[in-house]
Design an enzyme around this catalytic site. Structure first.
Site, PDB file in Angstrom:
ATOM      1  N   ASP A 130     -38.295  74.588 -15.839  1.00  7.31           N
ATOM      2  CA  ASP A 130     -39.228  73.576 -16.351  1.00  7.31           C
ATOM      3  C   ASP A 130     -39.755  72.784 -15.165  1.00  7.31           C
ATOM      4  O   ASP A 130     -39.092  71.874 -14.669  1.00  7.31           O
ATOM      5  CB  ASP A 130     -38.548  72.642 -17.351  1.00  7.31           C
ATOM      6  CG  ASP A 130     -39.548  71.732 -18.065  1.00  7.31           C
ATOM      7  OD1 ASP A 130     -40.605  71.436 -17.471  1.00  7.31           O
ATOM      8  OD2 ASP A 130     -39.276  71.317 -19.207  1.00  7.31           O
ATOM      9  N   GLU A 160     -51.138  83.203 -37.729  1.00  5.67           N
ATOM     10  CA  GLU A 160     -50.168  82.946 -38.807  1.00  5.67           C
ATOM     11  C   GLU A 160     -50.873  82.898 -40.156  1.00  5.67           C
ATOM     12  O   GLU A 160     -51.802  82.107 -40.333  1.00  5.67           O
ATOM     13  CB  GLU A 160     -49.434  81.635 -38.533  1.00  5.67           C
ATOM     14  CG  GLU A 160     -48.595  81.697 -37.258  1.00  5.67           C
ATOM     15  CD  GLU A 160     -47.728  80.481 -37.039  1.00  5.67           C
ATOM     16  OE1 GLU A 160     -47.853  79.493 -37.814  1.00  5.67           O
ATOM     17  OE2 GLU A 160     -46.915  80.481 -36.103  1.00  5.67           O
ATOM     18  N   HIS A 200     -42.458  80.501 -39.555  1.00  6.92           N
ATOM     19  CA  HIS A 200     -42.666  79.177 -38.945  1.00  6.92           C
ATOM     20  C   HIS A 200     -41.861  78.096 -39.686  1.00  6.92           C
ATOM     21  O   HIS A 200     -42.407  77.092 -40.136  1.00  6.92           O
ATOM     22  CB  HIS A 200     -44.160  78.811 -38.944  1.00  6.92           C
ATOM     23  CG  HIS A 200     -44.515  77.826 -37.861  1.00  6.92           C
ATOM     24  ND1 HIS A 200     -45.730  77.822 -37.229  1.00  6.92           N
ATOM     25  CD2 HIS A 200     -43.818  76.787 -37.314  1.00  6.92           C
ATOM     26  CE1 HIS A 200     -45.775  76.838 -36.339  1.00  6.92           C
ATOM     27  NE2 HIS A 200     -44.612  76.197 -36.384  1.00  6.92           N
ATOM     28  N   ARG A 241     -44.441  78.282 -29.692  1.00  2.35           N
ATOM     29  CA  ARG A 241     -45.802  78.594 -30.110  1.00  2.35           C
ATOM     30  C   ARG A 241     -46.049  80.079 -29.881  1.00  2.35           C
ATOM     31  O   ARG A 241     -45.695  80.624 -28.834  1.00  2.35           O
ATOM     32  CB  ARG A 241     -46.837  77.760 -29.336  1.00  2.35           C
ATOM     33  CG  ARG A 241     -46.998  76.333 -29.852  1.00  2.35           C
ATOM     34  CD  ARG A 241     -47.637  76.334 -31.237  1.00  2.35           C
ATOM     35  NE  ARG A 241     -47.893  75.010 -31.770  1.00  2.35           N
ATOM     36  CZ  ARG A 241     -47.078  74.332 -32.562  1.00  2.35           C
ATOM     37  NH1 ARG A 241     -45.907  74.874 -32.882  1.00  2.35           N
ATOM     38  NH2 ARG A 241     -47.408  73.155 -33.038  1.00  2.35           N
TER      39      ARG A 241
END
Length: 338
Positions: free
Chosen positions: A195, A285, A304, A256
């Site tokens: 990160d 989706e 989801h 995502r």
């Protein structure tokens, strides 16, 4: 104050109304509107993304309202133009993607959101999906339900790897990723984290920081995605990156869908190079009927749901109501974006 509580079938309008009343009392008008999400998938409405309902319905319900509290309701330029009394929009989700922020700023409409409302739920689900994919839980459950004991899943070649002692690479160490790191460390995994935006002291607390993404991938038996979707991270993992993973590695994405090249994922699963994968999010989706994902081997898919539990709905309503209270009292908004 006149407020529209535009909820849905998850964060229900009456739940929002109850939290608003608890926060600001009974001397206000609170209208309720129920939008069709998640029974109908969200989508793009005019110029905003991940929204539910339509402009006409929102405009009809907003008539005369000064504040809108919603999770998925579209707040487009047209709505802002035709609802001149609107002064505050509170979005009960991590990001206000369903709001035209530029148009709101131009009209002096304050906008805030409720970050962190589903971080714990998403972290829990990520660990569950990871274990389901690694240990082939859906396949074995389906076999037993069909009347087959499926003892072959106890063989060395079919039983799947474990977390204890495995090298887990996390891409992103925000509210969700940091929780996943702590949970997996407690299960005996060696947690490695990439990160570039996180505090290095935090990364060292959570596991082993890895500055180079390729290095993280090449040294991880399991990879879990926790990055935000930005122009830089779209398509973050493609064929080249997946080829860096050790043979038999497991990949999970509850962040995502567009972070991952789905065709490259299917290629890796079909070739046997990737041991298993779990997806809760998708580039489109729901996935189209002809999507390769629907027939890919050793792939666990869920619609989801990572951020969906009853605590999240209450969190969203409560955090949103608190922002309305701050606005009424003239206090700074805790999570204002405009």
């Amino acid at each position: 104050m006149h407020i529209l509580a535009a909820g849905d079938h998850f964060v229900a309008p009456d739940l929002i109304a109850r939290e608003l009343t608890a926060e600001i009392g009974t001397g206000h008008r609170i209208d309720q509107l129920c939008l069709p999400w998640p029974l109908t998938p969200f989508g793009r409405i005019a110029e905003v993304d991940e929204a539910s309902g339509d402009e006409e319905t929102i405009l009809g319900a907003l008539r005369g309202a000064e504040a809108l509290v919603t999770q998925m309701g579209p707040v487009t330029k047209r709505i802002l133009d035709e609802a001149p009394g609107l002064r505050l929009v509170v979005v009960g989700r991590g990001g206000p993607v369903n709001v035209n922020l530029e148009a709101a700023a131009e009209r002096g409409v304050r906008v805030c959101n409720t970050p962190g409302r589903n971080a714990a739920a998403t972290a829990e689900y990520t660990v569950g999906l990871l274990l389901a994919a690694m240990r082939r839980i859906p396949e074995t459950s389906a076999a037993l339900a069909a009347g087959r004991w499926a003892g072959e899943f106890y063989t060395y070649d079919n039983c799947g790897p474990g977390l204890d002692g495995s090298r887990v690479g996390l891409i992103g160490a925000g509210a969700v990723g940091s929780r996943v790191a702590r949970a997996l460390a407690a299960l005996g995994a060696h947690v490695r984290i990439h990160d570039p935006y996180a505090d290095q002291a935090l990364l060292r607390e959570l596991g082993t920081p890895v500055g180079d993404l390729d290095e993280l991938l090449a040294g991880s038996d399991v990879v879990s995605l926790h990055a935000r979707l930005t122009p830089e991270t779209r398509g973050l993992l493609g064929a080249r990156e997946l080829a860096l993973l050790p043979e038999g590695a497991v990949l999970v994405n509850c962040a995502r869908g567009a972070l991952l090249d789905e065709d490259a994922l299917c290629d890796a699963l079909e070739s046997g190079r990737l041991g298993a994968a779990g997806l809760d999010v998708f580039a489109v989706e729901p996935p189209p009927a002809d999507s390769r994902l629907r027939s890919a081997p050793r792939l666990v898919m869920t619609p989801h749901l990572a951020g969906a539990n009853t605590a999240v709905a209450h969190n969203a309503a409560r955090l949103a109501a608190a922002e309305v209270g701050r606005y009424l009292r003239g206090e700074p908004l805790a999570h204002g974006v405009v």
